[in-house]
Design a protein around this motif. Structure first.
Motif, PDB file in Angstrom:
ATOM      1  N   GLY A  28      10.933   3.791  11.516  1.00 54.87           N
ATOM      2  CA  GLY A  28      10.486   3.192  10.268  1.00 54.87           C
ATOM      3  C   GLY A  28       9.160   3.765   9.797  1.00 54.87           C
ATOM      4  O   GLY A  28       8.717   4.825  10.268  1.00 54.87           O
ATOM      5  N   LEU A  29       8.515   3.060   8.870  1.00 57.82           N
ATOM      6  CA  LEU A  29       7.279   3.540   8.270  1.00 57.82           C
ATOM      7  C   LEU A  29       6.063   2.710   8.659  1.00 57.82           C
ATOM      8  O   LEU A  29       4.936   3.206   8.621  1.00 57.82           O
ATOM      9  CB  LEU A  29       7.406   3.524   6.734  1.00 57.82           C
ATOM     10  N   PHE A  30       6.306   1.433   9.011  1.00 55.16           N
ATOM     11  CA  PHE A  30       5.201   0.518   9.259  1.00 55.16           C
ATOM     12  C   PHE A  30       5.406  -0.243  10.560  1.00 55.16           C
ATOM     13  O   PHE A  30       6.537  -0.405  11.037  1.00 55.16           O
ATOM     14  CB  PHE A  30       5.076  -0.498   8.107  1.00 55.16           C
ATOM     15  N   CYS A  31       4.316  -0.747  11.113  1.00 52.73           N
ATOM     16  CA  CYS A  31       4.421  -1.672  12.228  1.00 52.73           C
ATOM     17  C   CYS A  31       4.981  -2.990  11.698  1.00 52.73           C
ATOM     18  O   CYS A  31       5.035  -3.206  10.480  1.00 52.73           O
ATOM     19  CB  CYS A  31       3.048  -1.899  12.871  1.00 52.73           C
ATOM     20  N   SER A  32       5.387  -3.868  12.599  1.00 50.21           N
ATOM     21  CA  SER A  32       6.024  -5.116  12.157  1.00 50.21           C
ATOM     22  C   SER A  32       5.083  -5.966  11.317  1.00 50.21           C
ATOM     23  O   SER A  32       5.509  -6.622  10.359  1.00 50.21           O
ATOM     24  CB  SER A  32       6.513  -5.912  13.375  1.00 50.21           C
ATOM     25  N   ASP A  33       3.792  -5.962  11.658  1.00 51.43           N
ATOM     26  CA  ASP A  33       2.829  -6.765  10.890  1.00 51.43           C
ATOM     27  C   ASP A  33       2.747  -6.301   9.441  1.00 51.43           C
ATOM     28  O   ASP A  33       2.783  -7.108   8.512  1.00 51.43           O
ATOM     29  CB  ASP A  33       1.434  -6.693  11.534  1.00 51.43           C
ATOM     30  N   HIS A  34       2.632  -4.984   9.245  1.00 48.97           N
ATOM     31  CA  HIS A  34       2.503  -4.473   7.881  1.00 48.97           C
ATOM     32  C   HIS A  34       3.840  -4.455   7.146  1.00 48.97           C
ATOM     33  O   HIS A  34       3.880  -4.610   5.927  1.00 48.97           O
ATOM     34  CB  HIS A  34       1.866  -3.076   7.890  1.00 48.97           C
ATOM     35  N   TRP A  35       4.928  -4.262   7.873  1.00 45.46           N
ATOM     36  CA  TRP A  35       6.244  -4.294   7.236  1.00 45.46           C
ATOM     37  C   TRP A  35       6.477  -5.645   6.559  1.00 45.46           C
ATOM     38  O   TRP A  35       7.009  -5.720   5.463  1.00 45.46           O
ATOM     39  CB  TRP A  35       7.329  -4.025   8.278  1.00 45.46           C
ATOM     40  N   ASN A  36       6.044  -6.707   7.220  1.00 47.03           N
ATOM     41  CA  ASN A  36       6.223  -8.054   6.672  1.00 47.03           C
ATOM     42  C   ASN A  36       5.341  -8.313   5.450  1.00 47.03           C
ATOM     43  O   ASN A  36       5.574  -9.270   4.715  1.00 47.03           O
ATOM     44  CB  ASN A  36       5.925  -9.106   7.748  1.00 47.03           C
ATOM     45  N   LYS A  37       4.327  -7.451   5.255  1.00 45.70           N
ATOM     46  CA  LYS A  37       3.431  -7.635   4.108  1.00 45.70           C
ATOM     47  C   LYS A  37       3.822  -6.763   2.913  1.00 45.70           C
ATOM     48  O   LYS A  37       3.290  -6.953   1.820  1.00 45.70           O
ATOM     49  CB  LYS A  37       1.991  -7.324   4.523  1.00 45.70           C
ATOM     50  N   ILE A  38       4.716  -5.797   3.132  1.00 47.44           N
ATOM     51  CA  ILE A  38       5.199  -4.984   2.020  1.00 47.44           C
ATOM     52  C   ILE A  38       6.197  -5.831   1.223  1.00 47.44           C
ATOM     53  O   ILE A  38       7.180  -6.319   1.763  1.00 47.44           O
ATOM     54  CB  ILE A  38       5.882  -3.694   2.523  1.00 47.44           C
ATOM     55  N   GLU A  39       5.946  -6.007  -0.061  1.00 47.33           N
ATOM     56  CA  GLU A  39       6.770  -6.880  -0.897  1.00 47.33           C
ATOM     57  C   GLU A  39       7.792  -6.052  -1.683  1.00 47.33           C
ATOM     58  O   GLU A  39       7.504  -5.594  -2.796  1.00 47.33           O
ATOM     59  CB  GLU A  39       5.899  -7.687  -1.849  1.00 47.33           C
ATOM     60  N   PHE A  40       8.949  -5.848  -1.110  1.00 51.52           N
ATOM     61  CA  PHE A  40      10.001  -5.118  -1.805  1.00 51.52           C
ATOM     62  C   PHE A  40      10.534  -5.967  -2.967  1.00 51.52           C
ATOM     63  O   PHE A  40      10.671  -7.185  -2.848  1.00 51.52           O
ATOM     64  CB  PHE A  40      11.134  -4.773  -0.839  1.00 51.52           C
ATOM     65  N   LYS A  81       6.215  -4.336  -4.985  1.00 46.97           N
ATOM     66  CA  LYS A  81       5.086  -4.857  -5.742  1.00 46.97           C
ATOM     67  C   LYS A  81       3.823  -4.135  -5.270  1.00 46.97           C
ATOM     68  O   LYS A  81       3.670  -3.839  -4.087  1.00 46.97           O
ATOM     69  CB  LYS A  81       4.928  -6.359  -5.521  1.00 46.97           C
ATOM     70  N   TYR A  82       2.928  -3.890  -6.201  1.00 44.97           N
ATOM     71  CA  TYR A  82       1.703  -3.159  -5.872  1.00 44.97           C
ATOM     72  C   TYR A  82       0.666  -4.147  -5.320  1.00 44.97           C
ATOM     73  O   TYR A  82      -0.251  -4.562  -6.009  1.00 44.97           O
ATOM     74  CB  TYR A  82       1.181  -2.452  -7.120  1.00 44.97           C
ATOM     75  N   ASN A  83       0.843  -4.538  -4.056  1.00 44.91           N
ATOM     76  CA  ASN A  83      -0.101  -5.455  -3.425  1.00 44.91           C
ATOM     77  C   ASN A  83      -1.143  -4.669  -2.632  1.00 44.91           C
ATOM     78  O   ASN A  83      -1.195  -3.433  -2.699  1.00 44.91           O
ATOM     79  CB  ASN A  83       0.643  -6.463  -2.545  1.00 44.91           C
ATOM     80  N   ASP A  84      -1.974  -5.357  -1.867  1.00 41.88           N
ATOM     81  CA  ASP A  84      -3.074  -4.697  -1.150  1.00 41.88           C
ATOM     82  C   ASP A  84      -2.564  -3.652  -0.158  1.00 41.88           C
ATOM     83  O   ASP A  84      -3.180  -2.585   0.004  1.00 41.88           O
ATOM     84  CB  ASP A  84      -3.916  -5.735  -0.404  1.00 41.88           C
ATOM     85  N   GLU A  85      -1.459  -3.954   0.523  1.00 40.40           N
ATOM     86  CA  GLU A  85      -0.920  -3.019   1.517  1.00 40.40           C
ATOM     87  C   GLU A  85      -0.430  -1.735   0.858  1.00 40.40           C
ATOM     88  O   GLU A  85      -0.749  -0.629   1.306  1.00 40.40           O
ATOM     89  CB  GLU A  85       0.212  -3.676   2.306  1.00 40.40           C
ATOM     90  N   LEU A  86       0.353  -1.871  -0.211  1.00 42.10           N
ATOM     91  CA  LEU A  86       0.849  -0.675  -0.891  1.00 42.10           C
ATOM     92  C   LEU A  86      -0.300   0.085  -1.550  1.00 42.10           C
ATOM     93  O   LEU A  86      -0.314   1.316  -1.556  1.00 42.10           O
ATOM     94  CB  LEU A  86       1.908  -1.042  -1.933  1.00 42.10           C
ATOM     95  N   MET A  87      -1.268  -0.643  -2.095  1.00 38.75           N
ATOM     96  CA  MET A  87      -2.420   0.012  -2.705  1.00 38.75           C
ATOM     97  C   MET A  87      -3.136   0.890  -1.687  1.00 38.75           C
ATOM     98  O   MET A  87      -3.541   2.018  -1.992  1.00 38.75           O
ATOM     99  CB  MET A  87      -3.389  -1.021  -3.274  1.00 38.75           C
ATOM    100  N   GLY A  88      -3.289   0.387  -0.453  1.00 36.72           N
ATOM    101  CA  GLY A  88      -3.944   1.188   0.576  1.00 36.72           C
ATOM    102  C   GLY A  88      -3.221   2.495   0.829  1.00 36.72           C
ATOM    103  O   GLY A  88      -3.843   3.545   1.022  1.00 36.72           O
ATOM    104  N   LEU A  89      -1.904   2.441   0.796  1.00 32.99           N
ATOM    105  CA  LEU A  89      -1.087   3.632   1.016  1.00 32.99           C
ATOM    106  C   LEU A  89      -1.194   4.599  -0.165  1.00 32.99           C
ATOM    107  O   LEU A  89      -1.385   5.813   0.022  1.00 32.99           O
ATOM    108  CB  LEU A  89       0.365   3.197   1.213  1.00 32.99           C
TER     109      LEU A  89
END
Length: 239
Positions: A28-40, A81-89
């Motif tokens: 995958g692309l993210f650890c489980s913690d960050h995967w759960n924060k990505i808002e598809f 959604k362009y949230n804090d996690e996606l913005m960081g990427l």
């Protein structure tokens, strides 16, 4: 299909890490913690601009903005959604030379494109003005478009659109200012005028907010005889 021996060896020698925190992961692309924060973005959403809705009323939901000001493109799809996690990427990809992220971000958006990718004739990226391109050294939208072109087998025309006005950075501008900022900012490269008549075009960008930039690109293509216009972006900013 199971993982190949070569992939297993590569995973040992070059272990994958989360794109946001560098934690070692198996796949995958993210650890489980960050995967759960990505808002598809999932159903329900506007069938034109992909704006998420809280409730599903029917299968052909269209938001008020698209009803009042129908865009020149036929359909836009966004992965997240362009949230804090996606913005960081996106910030690492766009401003800190981490261009290897283009392939990973392409993998985020590509599943959304599969519903219409077979109808596309050409791919184009939202262009940067030459001054901004010199400063940044690369166009992040074009890098995404290259991977999507390679994955789909559809021809990319990197210079189909030309940005003639640099304008201000769109970040922080309100909707009216964004529209004014990109007004008359794009031209069609004349050498492709006959090639694109009645063809279907896919426009690629990293993030969409009000859609002003995408809509201006679409307007230019429509004025020059393009058939249908589709748009693919990684992130959609929620206003």
């Amino acid at each position: 299909m199971g993982i190949s021996v070569i992939d297993k060896i590569n995973n040992v020698i070059f272990p994958k890490s989360c794109l946001l925190c560098n934690k070692i992961i198996n796949n995958g692309l993210f650890c489980s913690d960050h995967w759960n924060k990505i808002e598809f973005i999932t159903e329900p959403f506007c069938k034109i601009c992909h704006l998420p809705f809280d409730y599903k009323i029917d299968d052909n939901l269209i938001c008020g903005n698209c009803l009042e000001n129908k865009p020149f493109y036929q359909k836009l799809v966004a992965a997240c959604k362009y949230n804090d996690e996606l913005m960081g990427l996106i910030v690492k990809f766009k401003f800190f030379d981490q261009t290897y992220l283009a392939k990973e971000l392409c993998n985020l958006i590509y599943p959304k494109l599969e519903e219409f990718i077979s109808d596309i004739d050409f791919i184009v990226a939202v262009p940067l003005h030459k001054k901004r391109l010199r400063r940044r050294k690369y166009n992040q939208a074009l890098l995404l478009a290259k991977f999507i072109s390679k994955k789909s087998g559809i021809k990319l025309i990197p210079d189909l659109l030309i940005r003639t006005k640099e304008g201000k950075n769109q970040i922080g501008l309100n909707k009216k200012a964004r529209i004014d900022n990109v007004k008359n900012a794009f031209l069609l490269n004349g050498k492709y005028k006959n090639l694109i008549i009645e063809k279907n075009i896919l426009i690629i960008d990293d993030v969409v907010t009000t859609g002003a930039t995408i809509n201006n690109c679409s307007k230019i293509l429509k004025k020059n005889g393009v058939g249908s216009i589709f748009v693919g972006v990684v992130g959609k900013r929620m206003l």
